[in-house]
Design a protein around this motif. Structure first.
Motif, PDB file in Angstrom:
ATOM      1  N   GLU A  23      99.729  41.492  48.794  1.00 49.30           N
ATOM      2  CA  GLU A  23     100.441  42.713  49.204  1.00 49.30           C
ATOM      3  C   GLU A  23     101.330  42.440  50.416  1.00 49.30           C
ATOM      4  O   GLU A  23     102.471  42.917  50.482  1.00 49.30           O
ATOM      5  CB  GLU A  23      99.436  43.817  49.518  1.00 49.30           C
ATOM      6  CG  GLU A  23      98.723  44.365  48.286  1.00 49.30           C
ATOM      7  CD  GLU A  23      97.733  45.456  48.645  1.00 49.30           C
ATOM      8  OE1 GLU A  23      97.721  45.867  49.823  1.00 49.30           O
ATOM      9  OE2 GLU A  23      96.983  45.894  47.753  1.00 49.30           O
ATOM     10  N   VAL A  24     100.801  41.690  51.389  1.00 52.11           N
ATOM     11  CA  VAL A  24     101.598  41.346  52.570  1.00 52.11           C
ATOM     12  C   VAL A  24     102.813  40.526  52.172  1.00 52.11           C
ATOM     13  O   VAL A  24     103.938  40.749  52.652  1.00 52.11           O
ATOM     14  CB  VAL A  24     100.732  40.583  53.599  1.00 52.11           C
ATOM     15  CG1 VAL A  24     101.609  40.009  54.712  1.00 52.11           C
ATOM     16  CG2 VAL A  24      99.670  41.500  54.180  1.00 52.11           C
ATOM     17  N   GLY A  25     102.609  39.566  51.262  1.00 50.17           N
ATOM     18  CA  GLY A  25     103.718  38.757  50.785  1.00 50.17           C
ATOM     19  C   GLY A  25     104.780  39.600  50.088  1.00 50.17           C
ATOM     20  O   GLY A  25     105.978  39.404  50.292  1.00 50.17           O
ATOM     21  N   ALA A  26     104.327  40.549  49.289  1.00 53.47           N
ATOM     22  CA  ALA A  26     105.270  41.428  48.584  1.00 53.47           C
ATOM     23  C   ALA A  26     106.053  42.294  49.568  1.00 53.47           C
ATOM     24  O   ALA A  26     107.260  42.507  49.399  1.00 53.47           O
ATOM     25  CB  ALA A  26     104.513  42.302  47.580  1.00 53.47           C
ATOM     26  N   LEU A  27     105.378  42.786  50.597  1.00 50.79           N
ATOM     27  CA  LEU A  27     106.047  43.601  51.609  1.00 50.79           C
ATOM     28  C   LEU A  27     107.081  42.785  52.372  1.00 50.79           C
ATOM     29  O   LEU A  27     108.188  43.263  52.656  1.00 50.79           O
ATOM     30  CB  LEU A  27     105.018  44.187  52.575  1.00 50.79           C
ATOM     31  CG  LEU A  27     104.158  45.335  52.041  1.00 50.79           C
ATOM     32  CD1 LEU A  27     103.066  45.685  53.043  1.00 50.79           C
ATOM     33  CD2 LEU A  27     105.019  46.560  51.754  1.00 50.79           C
ATOM     34  N   ARG A  28     106.738  41.552  52.713  1.00 52.44           N
ATOM     35  CA  ARG A  28     107.690  40.701  53.422  1.00 52.44           C
ATOM     36  C   ARG A  28     108.917  40.420  52.572  1.00 52.44           C
ATOM     37  O   ARG A  28     110.048  40.434  53.067  1.00 52.44           O
ATOM     38  CB  ARG A  28     107.015  39.393  53.829  1.00 52.44           C
ATOM     39  CG  ARG A  28     106.038  39.538  54.987  1.00 52.44           C
ATOM     40  CD  ARG A  28     105.308  38.242  55.280  1.00 52.44           C
ATOM     41  NE  ARG A  28     104.470  38.370  56.467  1.00 52.44           N
ATOM     42  CZ  ARG A  28     103.582  37.463  56.841  1.00 52.44           C
ATOM     43  NH1 ARG A  28     103.402  36.362  56.118  1.00 52.44           N
ATOM     44  NH2 ARG A  28     102.861  37.654  57.933  1.00 52.44           N
ATOM     45  N   ARG A  29     108.704  40.159  51.285  1.00 54.07           N
ATOM     46  CA  ARG A  29     109.843  39.925  50.393  1.00 54.07           C
ATOM     47  C   ARG A  29     110.704  41.182  50.275  1.00 54.07           C
ATOM     48  O   ARG A  29     111.941  41.090  50.255  1.00 54.07           O
ATOM     49  CB  ARG A  29     109.350  39.483  49.007  1.00 54.07           C
ATOM     50  CG  ARG A  29     108.789  38.062  48.976  1.00 54.07           C
ATOM     51  CD  ARG A  29     108.573  37.584  47.542  1.00 54.07           C
ATOM     52  NE  ARG A  29     107.571  38.381  46.844  1.00 54.07           N
ATOM     53  CZ  ARG A  29     106.271  38.138  46.893  1.00 54.07           C
ATOM     54  NH1 ARG A  29     105.808  37.129  47.618  1.00 54.07           N
ATOM     55  NH2 ARG A  29     105.420  38.884  46.205  1.00 54.07           N
ATOM     56  N   ALA A  30     110.055  42.335  50.206  1.00 60.21           N
ATOM     57  CA  ALA A  30     110.806  43.593  50.115  1.00 60.21           C
ATOM     58  C   ALA A  30     111.633  43.827  51.364  1.00 60.21           C
ATOM     59  O   ALA A  30     112.795  44.256  51.285  1.00 60.21           O
ATOM     60  CB  ALA A  30     109.844  44.755  49.886  1.00 60.21           C
ATOM     61  N   LEU A  31     111.064  43.547  52.544  1.00 61.31           N
ATOM     62  CA  LEU A  31     111.805  43.712  53.791  1.00 61.31           C
ATOM     63  C   LEU A  31     112.982  42.756  53.859  1.00 61.31           C
ATOM     64  O   LEU A  31     114.080  43.129  54.296  1.00 61.31           O
ATOM     65  CB  LEU A  31     110.873  43.479  54.992  1.00 61.31           C
ATOM     66  CG  LEU A  31     109.851  44.580  55.269  1.00 61.31           C
ATOM     67  CD1 LEU A  31     108.867  44.134  56.349  1.00 61.31           C
ATOM     68  CD2 LEU A  31     110.546  45.870  55.691  1.00 61.31           C
TER      69      LEU A  31
END
Length: 258
Positions: A23-31
């Motif tokens: 989830e953290v990885g996905a959020l970083r990619r989204a940002l």
């Protein structure tokens, strides 16, 4: 707890940790994707306006030669100001994206503070007049900063614009002071003020001092975040003094040349 139960608990914790990392990885990619999108949008919005601004400037110069006080000259002056404001907003988006990506490279040169303050204030006087505010300037001519001129312009534009928006039609003051090896630039208003609980939050991205969307002035909510990032990138900083109902004073500290 039996051995089997302990193993099951450890497996469940490991699964939760792995899910959290995903989830953290996905959020970083989204940002990252959002910042790249903002940079692209800002670039596309800003670039076509440069030739438009040039054409407006030529038409305005011709109109002022023929009839300086005429309606055409006055209308073109207002149009020129509106286009410039549009370009500043697009530049703000671009600078935000660059700062977030660590690509905001600033080159320090000797910059006379008084000249930059005068230019920014003059460009914002129509906005201040519309809000019912006056802007007083007290900056010594001998204050020469070591900074990037365009970044200083952006810092001052954001702070004075905020003072106009939140100043409640009151007087605004821009003051420059020498303090040892640094200059302190103070932008003060007599408006609504900022509660102490909000004073750290407003320097974050997409935050405003006025929480109610119905009463907050329009904007991206990134101006003060960018002010802080630009000031720090030039070897300085920004501080705030304010009380609700008593206005606000933002103080930017930047190194002096030499």
């Amino acid at each position: 707890m039996s051995g089997a139960e302990r193993i099951l608990a450890e497996v469940a914790q490991a699964d939760e940790a792995a899910a959290l990392r995903r989830e953290v990885g996905a959020l970083r990619r989204a940002l990252s994707e959002r910042d790249a999108f903002l940079a692209g949008v800002a670039h596309e919005l800003r670039n076509p306006m440069t030739p438009i601004l040039g054409q407006v400037e030529r038409l305005r110069a011709a109109a002022e030669r023929e009839a300086p006080e005429g309606r055409v000259a006055q209308g073109l002056a207002q149009l020129h100001w509106l286009v410039e404001r549009y370009m500043r907003r697009a530049t703000t988006l671009l600078d935000v994206s660059r700062a977030q990506a660590g690509q905001l490279a600033l080159l320090a040169t000797p910059v006379p503070l008084a000249g930059v303050v005068d230019e920014v204030v003059e460009s914002l006087r129509p906005m201040a007049a519309h809000a019912g505010s006056t802007i007083a300037v007290a900056v010594p001519d001998d204050l020469v900063l070591s900074c990037e001129r365009l970044a200083l312009d952006q810092v001052l534009d954001n702070l004075i614009t905020n003072a106009i928006k939140y100043g409640d039609g009151g007087a605004i003051a821009v003051v420059g002071l020498r303090d040892g090896a640094v200059a302190r630039i103070r932008v003060s208003d007599r408006g609504v003020g900022i509660p102490e609980a909000d004073q750290a939050r407003i320097f974050e991205r997409f935050e405003r001092a006025v929480a109610d969307p119905g009463t907050a002035p329009t904007g991206f909510g990134v101006g003060l975040w960018l002010v802080r990032r630009l000031a720090e990138a030039m070897g300085g900083g920004v501080a705030l003094e304010s009380r609700p109902g008593e206005g606000a004073t933002f103080t930017v500290t930047l190194p002096l040349h030499g």
